[in-house]
Design an enzyme around this catalytic site. Structure first.
Site, PDB file in Angstrom:
ATOM      1  N   HIS A 131       7.479   1.918 -11.922  1.00  0.00           N
ATOM      2  CA  HIS A 131       6.822   3.206 -12.141  1.00  0.00           C
ATOM      3  C   HIS A 131       7.864   4.314 -12.307  1.00  0.00           C
ATOM      4  O   HIS A 131       8.993   4.180 -11.828  1.00  0.00           O
ATOM      5  CB  HIS A 131       5.985   3.582 -10.905  1.00  0.00           C
ATOM      6  CG  HIS A 131       4.762   2.758 -10.712  1.00  0.00           C
ATOM      7  ND1 HIS A 131       4.507   2.074  -9.551  1.00  0.00           N
ATOM      8  CD2 HIS A 131       3.692   2.536 -11.518  1.00  0.00           C
ATOM      9  CE1 HIS A 131       3.329   1.459  -9.638  1.00  0.00           C
ATOM     10  NE2 HIS A 131       2.821   1.719 -10.822  1.00  0.00           N
ATOM     11  N   CYS A 156       4.555   5.088  -2.410  1.00  0.00           N
ATOM     12  CA  CYS A 156       3.294   4.369  -2.683  1.00  0.00           C
ATOM     13  C   CYS A 156       2.438   4.129  -1.462  1.00  0.00           C
ATOM     14  O   CYS A 156       1.256   3.841  -1.597  1.00  0.00           O
ATOM     15  CB  CYS A 156       3.512   3.025  -3.350  1.00  0.00           C
ATOM     16  SG  CYS A 156       5.134   2.446  -3.509  1.00  0.00           S
TER      17      CYS A 156
HETATM   18  C1  CIR Z   1       2.166  -3.526  -7.705  1.00  0.00           C
HETATM   19  O1  CIR Z   1       2.866  -4.239  -8.417  1.00  0.00           O
HETATM   20  O2  CIR Z   1       1.239  -2.868  -8.166  1.00  0.00           O
HETATM   21  C2  CIR Z   1       2.461  -3.470  -6.219  1.00  0.00           C
HETATM   22  N1  CIR Z   1       2.954  -4.729  -5.772  1.00  0.00           N
HETATM   23  C3  CIR Z   1       3.474  -2.385  -5.918  1.00  0.00           C
HETATM   24  C4  CIR Z   1       2.974  -1.014  -6.228  1.00  0.00           C
HETATM   25  C5  CIR Z   1       3.962   0.048  -5.892  1.00  0.00           C
HETATM   26  N2  CIR Z   1       3.424   1.329  -6.100  1.00  0.00           N
HETATM   27  C6  CIR Z   1       4.127   2.410  -6.376  1.00  0.00           C
HETATM   28  O3  CIR Z   1       5.318   2.334  -6.562  1.00  0.00           O
HETATM   29  N3  CIR Z   1       3.468   3.546  -6.496  1.00  0.00           N
END
Ligand code: CIR
Length: 256
Positions: free
Chosen positions: A164, A251
């Site tokens: 992201h 996150c």
């Molecule tokens: C994903 O791949 O969606 C989750 N394992 C990790 C999400 C991390 N979110 C973020 O950086 N906002």
């Protein structure tokens, strides 16, 4: 100043979530302990926490940031780009409605992950990624404009090392952006004071300003020292188990 945060306890199937890295399987006991310390840190920063129960339908749902964008002028429910995460929005909606009665939404074929959205005062950087598509960015920009914010897009699709936008940049107040060195030359960032993060410490770029403190991941001493040298007050947290699932500090909560 933030007064609140929403978090979700990691589920027993946290290790079944999505990941692109190969750092081994997360240790579930340690996941819960690191999450507990993260919540404790938010409380120490003065936030009242809404803690949602683990939701085993969605192994990645502890990464609540991706399901919504909360601003002082209104909320936007997202439409996450990974199909396995789409239902997380319905799941978190009731908690958001307690604070934001009329959230805006992103509709198909638009997709947006909150992790791609970086708020820098009244301007929002919207990352175009493998999760946030152009249509999602367009809808979001229109919503933000309606709330009186400006926005611009930053294309991170060619960067294989980040999931992201906010894996690579963080706005920490005082007109200061923490940014992976690979992105530091972006002309959109030229009017900010930049803290450039070296490639070896790049995971540390995902830090979070929470009131008087900056949450920073453990293990990146040069970045932590730089934050202190610039007058910020880092609060260092071990994130090893979340890093294994591509997650970072931002996150794990929605702050507002
Ligand atoms: C994903 O791949 O969606 C989750 N394992 C990790 C999400 C991390 N979110 C973020 O950086 N906002």
């Amino acid at each position: 100043m933030f007064t609140n945060a929403i978090v979700r306890t990691p589920g027993s199937n946290f290790d079944a979530g999505l990941t692109t890295v190969d750092f081994g399987r997360p240790d579930l006991a340690l996941v819960l302990e690191q999450h507990r310390l993260y919540c404790q840190a938010l409380t120490a920063c003065g936030l009242a926490l809404t803690t949602l129960e683990a939701d085993l339908r969605f192994p990645d749902s502890t990464f609540v940031e991706d399901a919504a964008i909360l601003t002082p002028r209104g909320a936007i429910l997202t439409r996450p780009g990974a199909p396995s995460r789409e239902g997380e929005v319905v799941a978190i909606r009731p908690a958001i409605l307690n604070f934001f009665p009329a959230p805006l939404t992103i509709h198909a074929p638009g997709t947006v992950d909150g992790g791609d959205i970086c708020e820098a005062e009244d301007h929002f950087f919207i990352g175009l990624s493998h999760r946030t598509n152009e249509e999602g960015a367009r809808q979001l920009a229109a919503h933000l404009a309606g709330l009186g914010y400006t926005s611009s897009t930053v294309d991170v699709r060619p960067m294989t090392s980040i999931l992201h936008l906010k894996s690579g940049i963080a706005y920490i107040g005082g007109n200061t952006l923490v940014v992976m060195e690979e992105m530091a030359q972006n002309p959109q960032f030229r009017n900010f004071n930049l803290i450039s993060v070296s490639a070896e410490e790049s995971y540390g770029a995902n830090c979070v300003r929470v009131n008087d403190r900056v949450l920073a991941a453990a293990g990146f001493p040069r970045l932590t020292a730089e934050l202190s040298a610039r007058g910020f007050d880092p609060l260092v947290l071990d994130m090893s188990e979340f890093q294994k699932m591509d997650g970072g500090l931002s996150c794990l909560s929605l702050r507002f």
